[in-house]
Design a protein around this motif. Structure first.
Motif, PDB file in Angstrom:
ATOM      1  N   LEU A   1     -18.190 -13.831  35.203  1.00 51.55           N
ATOM      2  CA  LEU A   1     -18.681 -15.117  35.688  1.00 51.55           C
ATOM      3  C   LEU A   1     -17.482 -15.970  36.048  1.00 51.55           C
ATOM      4  O   LEU A   1     -16.496 -16.002  35.306  1.00 51.55           O
ATOM      5  CB  LEU A   1     -19.529 -15.785  34.608  1.00 51.55           C
ATOM      6  CG  LEU A   1     -20.099 -17.180  34.850  1.00 51.55           C
ATOM      7  CD1 LEU A   1     -21.358 -17.371  34.016  1.00 51.55           C
ATOM      8  CD2 LEU A   1     -19.074 -18.267  34.457  1.00 51.55           C
ATOM      9  N   THR A   2     -17.565 -16.671  37.173  1.00 46.29           N
ATOM     10  CA  THR A   2     -16.495 -17.576  37.601  1.00 46.29           C
ATOM     11  C   THR A   2     -17.078 -18.949  37.871  1.00 46.29           C
ATOM     12  O   THR A   2     -18.087 -19.076  38.564  1.00 46.29           O
ATOM     13  CB  THR A   2     -15.809 -17.055  38.875  1.00 46.29           C
ATOM     14  OG1 THR A   2     -15.362 -15.712  38.668  1.00 46.29           O
ATOM     15  CG2 THR A   2     -14.624 -17.925  39.247  1.00 46.29           C
ATOM     16  N   ALA A   3     -16.427 -19.976  37.331  1.00 48.17           N
ATOM     17  CA  ALA A   3     -16.918 -21.346  37.522  1.00 48.17           C
ATOM     18  C   ALA A   3     -15.806 -22.335  37.195  1.00 48.17           C
ATOM     19  O   ALA A   3     -14.790 -21.981  36.579  1.00 48.17           O
ATOM     20  CB  ALA A   3     -18.138 -21.617  36.646  1.00 48.17           C
ATOM     21  N   ASP A   4     -16.027 -23.570  37.594  1.00 46.55           N
ATOM     22  CA  ASP A   4     -15.149 -24.675  37.220  1.00 46.55           C
ATOM     23  C   ASP A   4     -15.251 -24.871  35.706  1.00 46.55           C
ATOM     24  O   ASP A   4     -16.348 -24.889  35.141  1.00 46.55           O
ATOM     25  CB  ASP A   4     -15.609 -25.935  37.960  1.00 46.55           C
ATOM     26  CG  ASP A   4     -14.668 -27.112  37.777  1.00 46.55           C
ATOM     27  OD1 ASP A   4     -14.237 -27.381  36.631  1.00 46.55           O
ATOM     28  OD2 ASP A   4     -14.390 -27.789  38.777  1.00 46.55           O
ATOM     29  N   PRO A   5     -14.121 -25.031  35.004  1.00 47.32           N
ATOM     30  CA  PRO A   5     -14.187 -25.269  33.561  1.00 47.32           C
ATOM     31  C   PRO A   5     -15.065 -26.456  33.183  1.00 47.32           C
ATOM     32  O   PRO A   5     -15.714 -26.439  32.123  1.00 47.32           O
ATOM     33  CB  PRO A   5     -12.720 -25.515  33.177  1.00 47.32           C
ATOM     34  CG  PRO A   5     -11.933 -24.775  34.205  1.00 47.32           C
ATOM     35  CD  PRO A   5     -12.723 -24.896  35.476  1.00 47.32           C
ATOM     36  N   ALA A   6     -15.117 -27.484  34.038  1.00 45.89           N
ATOM     37  CA  ALA A   6     -15.967 -28.637  33.728  1.00 45.89           C
ATOM     38  C   ALA A   6     -17.437 -28.255  33.733  1.00 45.89           C
ATOM     39  O   ALA A   6     -18.227 -28.787  32.946  1.00 45.89           O
ATOM     40  CB  ALA A   6     -15.710 -29.762  34.734  1.00 45.89           C
TER      41      ALA A   6
END
Length: 301
Positions: free
Chosen positions: A226-231
Motif C-alpha cells: 500500500l502506498t499513501a501520504d503519511p498524513a
C-alpha cells in the motif's frame, strides 16, 4: 479522484507531434455527462494541460503536449507501478477499470509503445467529451468500452493481461460491487503469470474502508503493498491510497525508492506493517460490501 501537486514534473518528456484538441484560449468547459456535471478546467501552470472534475471532485489531469506528465499524487504512484511491472519500454497488455480522461492509458501508450489497452468506462458521454476535447494520439492501441467495470472484467479472458488498474469512482465514491473478494478473484483470473493488480481508493479518519480493502486483496493474493501520504495513513486527512497485489513478490525496495523521490510525501507499507495496518479487518464480499466513504465537505477546495 485525486490531489494535484503543481511542483511535480514528468521524468522525461514524451515524443509527440504536438498538442491537439482543446486550447486554453477556449476557456473551461462544463457539460452534463452520465455521472454528473463534468468540467474541463485549464491548468494554470502547464499551457496544454486540463483537469477533469465531476461534480467538483478532481478526477484526472491530462497534458496534451506531454502524456507522461502525471499531475495527481495517486496517478504518479500508479505510474511507478506501471514502470516496475516489466522492463522499461516493454509493451504491456493493460485493463483499466475506470477511464476518466484516460490519463494512465496515455501514460502507458507513451512510455511503452505498442502496448494493447482496454478501458472500461460506463459513462459514454464522458468518453465522448474526452475523445473530442482531449483526443488520443493516432496509433495508440486504446479501446474504450462503454460498460460497467465488473461486467468487462467478467468477460476478460483468463490469463490475458499483464496489469489491471482499478480506478472506479461514481462521483467521489468507489461502488461496492467493485470492492469485493469476488471482484478481486475475477481480476486475479484475468492476470497472466507474473501480472499485477493495482487499485486507487480513497478514505480518511481511521481508514476502515482501506483496511477492509487490504484484507480483501489479501484473501486472494499472497503479495501486497500500500502506498499513501503519511498524513492519510495517520488519519489526518482524507485522501488516496494505492494498493498493489500479485502472486509473485513485488519490487518493494524499488517502489520505495521511487515513492521517496517523488515531490509528494509518500510511504510504502508491506509485510508485517501492512498486517498490523489491517488490524483484523474483514474482507468485503458481495453480500457485505458498501461503497467507499464520501469525502468530507470542502475537501477539494
Amino acid at each position: 479522484m485525486g490531489r494535484s501537486n503543481r511542483a511535480a514534473r514528468s521524468p522525461e518528456p514524451a515524443l509527440t507531434t504536438g498538442p491537439d484538441g482543446r486550447g486554453h484560449a477556449q476557456g473551461p468547459l462544463t457539460r452534463p455527462v452520465g455521472s454528473g456535471l463534468a468540467e474541463l478546467r485549464p491548468d494554470r501552470d502547464r499551457p496544454h494541460a486540463w483537469s477533469l472534475l465531476i461534480d467538483g471532485a478532481p478526477q484526472s489531469l491530462v497534458d496534451l503536449a506531454d502524456p507522461t506528465h502525471l499531475g495527481f499524487e495517486y496517478q504518479r504512484r500508479l505510474g511507478h507501478l506501471i514502470d516496475l511491472v516489466a522492463p522499461p519500454g516493454r509493451p504491456l497488455t493493460v485493463l483499466h477499470l475506470g477511464g476518466g480522461a484516460l490519463t494512465l492509458a496515455r501514460y502507458v501508450a507513451a512510455t511503452r509503445p505498442r502496448s494493447r489497452q482496454q478501458v472500461a468506462e460506463i459513462d459514454t458521454a464522458l468518453t465522448e467529451l474526452v475523445r473530442t476535447e482531449l483526443p488520443l494520439e493516432r496509433g495508440w492501441q486504446i479501446k474504450v468500452r462503454g460498460a460497467d467495470a465488473r461486467s468487462v472484467l467478467e468477460r476478460t479472458p483468463e490469463g490475458s493481461v499483464d496489469l489491471v488498474i482499478t480506478d472506479v469512482f461514481s462521483g467521489a465514491r468507489t461502488p461496492a460491487h467493485c470492492t469485493t473478494v469476488e471482484f478481486t478473484t475475477l481480476a486475479a483470473r484475468a492476470l497472466a503469470p507474473g501480472g499485477w493488480y493495482t487499485a486507487n481508493i480513497a478514505d480518511g479518519g481511521a481508514l476502515p474502508f482501506a483496511r477492509s480493502q487490504v484484507a480483501t486483496l489479501g484473501a486472494v493474493f499472497p503479495e501486497l503493498c500500500l502506498t499513501a501520504d503519511p498524513a492519510v495513513l495517520r488519519g489526518k486527512r482524507f485522501g488516496n491510497l494505492v494498493l498493489a497485489a500479485a502472486h509473485t513478490p513485488l519490487p518493494i525496495a524499488d517502489l520505495t525508492r521511487r515513492v521517496a523521490s517523488d515531490s509528494s510525501h509518500g510511504r510504502v507499507e508491506h509485510g508485517r506493517a501492512l498486517t498490523d495496518f489491517t488490524a483484523g479487518a474483514t474482507p468485503a464480499t458481495d453480500a457485505t460490501a458498501a461503497p467507499s466513504p464520501s469525502p468530507p465537505p470542502g475537501v477539494f477546495r
